[in-house]
Design a protein around this motif. Sequence first.
Motif, PDB file in Angstrom:
ATOM      1  N   THR A  65       0.851  -1.200   0.000  1.00 23.77           N
ATOM      2  CA  THR A  65       0.000   0.000   0.000  1.00 23.77           C
ATOM      3  C   THR A  65       0.887   1.250   0.000  1.00 23.77           C
ATOM      4  O   THR A  65       0.620   2.229  -0.702  1.00 23.77           O
ATOM      5  N   GLU A  66       1.950   1.188   0.808  1.00 21.34           N
ATOM      6  CA  GLU A  66       2.850   2.349   0.889  1.00 21.34           C
ATOM      7  C   GLU A  66       3.522   2.630  -0.453  1.00 21.34           C
ATOM      8  O   GLU A  66       3.667   3.782  -0.856  1.00 21.34           O
ATOM      9  N   ILE A  67       3.914   1.563  -1.141  1.00 21.52           N
ATOM     10  CA  ILE A  67       4.577   1.751  -2.438  1.00 21.52           C
ATOM     11  C   ILE A  67       3.633   2.461  -3.414  1.00 21.52           C
ATOM     12  O   ILE A  67       4.009   3.429  -4.073  1.00 21.52           O
ATOM     13  N   ILE A  68       2.383   2.001  -3.453  1.00 25.93           N
ATOM     14  CA  ILE A  68       1.404   2.604  -4.374  1.00 25.93           C
ATOM     15  C   ILE A  68       1.137   4.060  -3.970  1.00 25.93           C
ATOM     16  O   ILE A  68       1.170   4.971  -4.805  1.00 25.93           O
ATOM     17  N   ALA A  69       0.907   4.278  -2.656  1.00 25.96           N
ATOM     18  CA  ALA A  69       0.618   5.637  -2.183  1.00 25.96           C
ATOM     19  C   ALA A  69       1.802   6.564  -2.414  1.00 25.96           C
ATOM     20  O   ALA A  69       1.637   7.749  -2.736  1.00 25.96           O
ATOM     21  N   SER A  70       3.021   6.032  -2.267  1.00 23.22           N
ATOM     22  CA  SER A  70       4.219   6.856  -2.462  1.00 23.22           C
ATOM     23  C   SER A  70       4.324   7.351  -3.901  1.00 23.22           C
ATOM     24  O   SER A  70       4.701   8.499  -4.149  1.00 23.22           O
ATOM     25  N   CYS A  71       3.987   6.467  -4.834  1.00 19.94           N
ATOM     26  CA  CYS A  71       4.010   6.876  -6.252  1.00 19.94           C
ATOM     27  C   CYS A  71       3.036   8.036  -6.449  1.00 19.94           C
ATOM     28  O   CYS A  71       3.344   9.011  -7.150  1.00 19.94           O
ATOM     29  N   GLY A  72       1.871   7.922  -5.809  1.00 21.58           N
ATOM     30  CA  GLY A  72       0.864   8.989  -5.910  1.00 21.58           C
ATOM     31  C   GLY A  72       1.377  10.298  -5.318  1.00 21.58           C
ATOM     32  O   GLY A  72       1.188  11.368  -5.906  1.00 21.58           O
ATOM     33  N   ILE A  73       2.051  10.210  -4.184  1.00 16.78           N
ATOM     34  CA  ILE A  73       2.561  11.415  -3.506  1.00 16.78           C
ATOM     35  C   ILE A  73       3.608  12.129  -4.362  1.00 16.78           C
ATOM     36  O   ILE A  73       3.603  13.348  -4.499  1.00 16.78           O
ATOM     37  N   VAL A  74       4.480  11.327  -4.965  1.00 19.00           N
ATOM     38  CA  VAL A  74       5.537  11.913  -5.809  1.00 19.00           C
ATOM     39  C   VAL A  74       4.910  12.600  -7.027  1.00 19.00           C
ATOM     40  O   VAL A  74       5.258  13.744  -7.364  1.00 19.00           O
ATOM     41  N   LEU A  75       3.965  11.914  -7.633  1.00 16.57           N
ATOM     42  CA  LEU A  75       3.295  12.479  -8.811  1.00 16.57           C
ATOM     43  C   LEU A  75       2.543  13.760  -8.440  1.00 16.57           C
ATOM     44  O   LEU A  75       2.609  14.769  -9.163  1.00 16.57           O
ATOM     45  N   GLN A  76       1.868  13.711  -7.311  1.00 13.16           N
ATOM     46  CA  GLN A  76       1.113  14.885  -6.848  1.00 13.16           C
ATOM     47  C   GLN A  76       2.052  16.084  -6.647  1.00 13.16           C
ATOM     48  O   GLN A  76       1.758  17.196  -7.085  1.00 13.16           O
ATOM     49  N   ALA A  77       3.190  15.838  -5.982  1.00  9.49           N
ATOM     50  CA  ALA A  77       4.139  16.925  -5.718  1.00  9.49           C
ATOM     51  C   ALA A  77       4.684  17.485  -7.032  1.00  9.49           C
ATOM     52  O   ALA A  77       4.796  18.697  -7.218  1.00  9.49           O
ATOM     53  N   TRP A  78       5.000  16.589  -7.956  1.00  4.14           N
ATOM     54  CA  TRP A  78       5.561  16.988  -9.239  1.00  4.14           C
ATOM     55  C   TRP A  78       4.581  17.909  -9.981  1.00  4.14           C
ATOM     56  O   TRP A  78       4.963  18.959 -10.489  1.00  4.14           O
ATOM     57  N   ILE A  79       3.305  17.512  -9.998  1.00  3.90           N
ATOM     58  CA  ILE A  79       2.288  18.319 -10.700  1.00  3.90           C
ATOM     59  C   ILE A  79       2.069  19.652  -9.973  1.00  3.90           C
ATOM     60  O   ILE A  79       2.086  20.719 -10.591  1.00  3.90           O
ATOM     61  N   ARG A  80       1.892  19.569  -8.640  1.00  3.61           N
ATOM     62  CA  ARG A  80       1.625  20.790  -7.866  1.00  3.61           C
ATOM     63  C   ARG A  80       2.733  21.823  -8.018  1.00  3.61           C
ATOM     64  O   ARG A  80       2.478  23.008  -8.171  1.00  3.61           O
ATOM     65  N   SER A  91      12.541  22.958   5.975  1.00  2.00           N
ATOM     66  CA  SER A  91      13.038  21.580   5.969  1.00  2.00           C
ATOM     67  C   SER A  91      12.749  20.968   4.613  1.00  2.00           C
ATOM     68  O   SER A  91      11.943  21.482   3.833  1.00  2.00           O
ATOM     69  N   GLU A  92      13.400  19.850   4.340  1.00  2.00           N
ATOM     70  CA  GLU A  92      13.369  19.278   2.988  1.00  2.00           C
ATOM     71  C   GLU A  92      11.957  18.898   2.533  1.00  2.00           C
ATOM     72  O   GLU A  92      11.174  18.353   3.301  1.00  2.00           O
ATOM     73  N   PHE A  93      11.682  19.213   1.277  1.00  2.00           N
ATOM     74  CA  PHE A  93      10.451  18.820   0.568  1.00  2.00           C
ATOM     75  C   PHE A  93       9.170  19.468   1.096  1.00  2.00           C
ATOM     76  O   PHE A  93       8.084  19.061   0.705  1.00  2.00           O
ATOM     77  N   ILE A  94       9.280  20.439   1.987  1.00  2.00           N
ATOM     78  CA  ILE A  94       8.072  21.090   2.498  1.00  2.00           C
ATOM     79  C   ILE A  94       7.844  22.381   1.703  1.00  2.00           C
ATOM     80  O   ILE A  94       8.710  23.259   1.682  1.00  2.00           O
ATOM     81  N   TYR A  95       6.701  22.455   1.048  1.00  2.00           N
ATOM     82  CA  TYR A  95       6.446  23.611   0.188  1.00  2.00           C
ATOM     83  C   TYR A  95       5.070  24.236   0.382  1.00  2.00           C
ATOM     84  O   TYR A  95       4.763  25.263  -0.214  1.00  2.00           O
ATOM     85  N   LEU A 126      13.056  18.238  -5.125  1.00  7.08           N
ATOM     86  CA  LEU A 126      13.545  19.044  -3.992  1.00  7.08           C
ATOM     87  C   LEU A 126      13.981  20.433  -4.467  1.00  7.08           C
ATOM     88  O   LEU A 126      13.710  21.447  -3.822  1.00  7.08           O
ATOM     89  N   ARG A 127      14.635  20.473  -5.610  1.00  4.26           N
ATOM     90  CA  ARG A 127      15.071  21.754  -6.180  1.00  4.26           C
ATOM     91  C   ARG A 127      13.864  22.660  -6.430  1.00  4.26           C
ATOM     92  O   ARG A 127      13.856  23.825  -6.099  1.00  4.26           O
ATOM     93  N   ARG A 128      12.809  22.056  -6.989  1.00  5.09           N
ATOM     94  CA  ARG A 128      11.596  22.825  -7.288  1.00  5.09           C
ATOM     95  C   ARG A 128      10.867  23.246  -6.008  1.00  5.09           C
ATOM     96  O   ARG A 128      10.316  24.346  -5.937  1.00  5.09           O
ATOM     97  N   CYS A 129      10.862  22.355  -5.008  1.00  4.72           N
ATOM     98  CA  CYS A 129      10.228  22.690  -3.714  1.00  4.72           C
ATOM     99  C   CYS A 129      10.857  23.969  -3.164  1.00  4.72           C
ATOM    100  O   CYS A 129      10.161  24.901  -2.741  1.00  4.72           O
ATOM    101  N   GLU A 130      12.180  23.986  -3.148  1.00  5.82           N
ATOM    102  CA  GLU A 130      12.864  25.136  -2.560  1.00  5.82           C
ATOM    103  C   GLU A 130      12.678  26.379  -3.424  1.00  5.82           C
ATOM    104  O   GLU A 130      12.473  27.474  -2.900  1.00  5.82           O
ATOM    105  N   ASP A 131      12.734  26.193  -4.729  1.00  3.43           N
ATOM    106  CA  ASP A 131      12.590  27.337  -5.629  1.00  3.43           C
ATOM    107  C   ASP A 131      11.234  28.018  -5.409  1.00  3.43           C
ATOM    108  O   ASP A 131      11.149  29.231  -5.204  1.00  3.43           O
TER     109      ASP A 131
END
Lengths: 137, 395
Positions: A108-123, B98-102, B139-144
Amino acid sequence: MSTTLFLLSGNSKNIIAAHNLPHDTTVIPFSEKQLLSLRSTISLIRTTPTDTVVFGMKKLSLQRYHQILKGVLLLAGKTSGFLADETGMRSAYSPLRTLLVESVILATEIIASCGIVLQAWIRLRLRALTEKRGAQQ
Amino acid sequence: MKSIFLRTDFFGHLNTGGSFSHIGGFLDGMKELGHSMTFTASAECYPSGKYDFRHIPYPFLYKNFPEIPCLAYNNTLQKHIPSLIREIQPDFLYQRHSEFIYTPSKIAKQHSLPFILEANNSEWWWKKNWANLFFDDILRRCEDVHFHAADAIMVVSEVLKQDLVRLFDLPPEKIHVNPNGVDIHTFTTDIDSNAFFNSLPAELQQRWEGKTLCGFVGTFGEWHGVEVLAHSVVHTIRENPNIHFMLIGDGKLRGNVEKIIAENNMQHNITLLGTVTHHLVPAYLSLCQILLSPHTENTDGTVFFGSPTKLFEYMGMGKAIIASAVGQIADIIKDGHNGVLVKQRDPVDLAHAIIRLTQEHELCQTLGKNARHDAVTTYSWKHNAQRVIDVVNSL
């Protein structure tokens, strides 16, 4: 019954005292980095002649990789062990629970982690775009 | 003024080290100035009831992979902070970066609140150089995004300010230098060191009886110069075997220090105390005649950008300080006035300075007195907090 303490962080003497481990406990320095190579870690644990494997750390709540460490014990064929910290806290290991519960949590964590990374990337991309546009206006 | 302090790192439990002193000191400084500050973190690391504390735990699920918990904590903050803002009605939001907090900068904007970011480094730069970084681009984008969205950024040194301007193309006028500080009531000259010495275990008393003690406190990081310090012990005791070194703390390079000690057979000249409860640190330091801050430039050759809390704590103790002439340390310590500066990464120079000071008792007293004066008049946490309030008022 022999015990081996794989020391991730903290002080081995404090961990041994806090958990009443046998005085002849073997201490082996261990690091999170080693976990990156799962195959060699499993082989290390498997070839260590011991009945009980303890992963020792400064503080249980600050330690990542709980499920992975237990998964390593399972794959190494160990039946007795636990995660222990300097304050006396421990996280029990049982092969059955690892197989039926911890592995599901990990998946579950692996799947949720992929979602979190994608969400951060888009946001972050959206924010950079909108805030840059706002600054230009 | 009312405000909210967000501690957002994964290690909210930590109750040792520079960050622990820094946050507690700053909160005390705000209190001393009469401002109310609500403190949030992933765990309560200060005595219960000392501050208006709100627990915002890291999500339970993310425990097995590095960096992910911090990314996920953005959602947790987004969920909890708005209701806290409605309850507290703060005048500004303050976050220790702190890291990754935006998200805090975005939340502040949504509530039309000034957002002050305390950045003690660029996590992106730090992890690239000194740790493992998995999500480099994120991380680079978070900080930027976060740095640009902040209304003001508080940094501990001029070197760090210039680094952030260069790395993130930030306008220099929004970055304010606010050096670390010291609790001048805890790190003080009033400690009864004889009484403390007598309370120590017999083994330590025997070890230190009649010795000239040189002390060090730190988390044994790359920039603390602990290996240089260990090497300097050899040179020092060759000249004066009555000198003994007391090292407080634990961390990454402790193993290297132990190795140097063992290789040179110096076990009788140095005591590694390990981690010591924070409230006992001043008592141990009070036993020392000289306090050491052998910091080094960064491993990649760039200038040391920190503002070591220990340096200000040493100053508060009114002891003679020997410090490396790197970054801000060279601005704070004026050679021959409130301390002695030595060349960084030079164990021989450090040893010479130690030997010299052990022979000049009067000079030690003068240096200590001047250092204490500077701590009280410029570097107390109250002064540190006031500099933040001044920035908020100027927005």
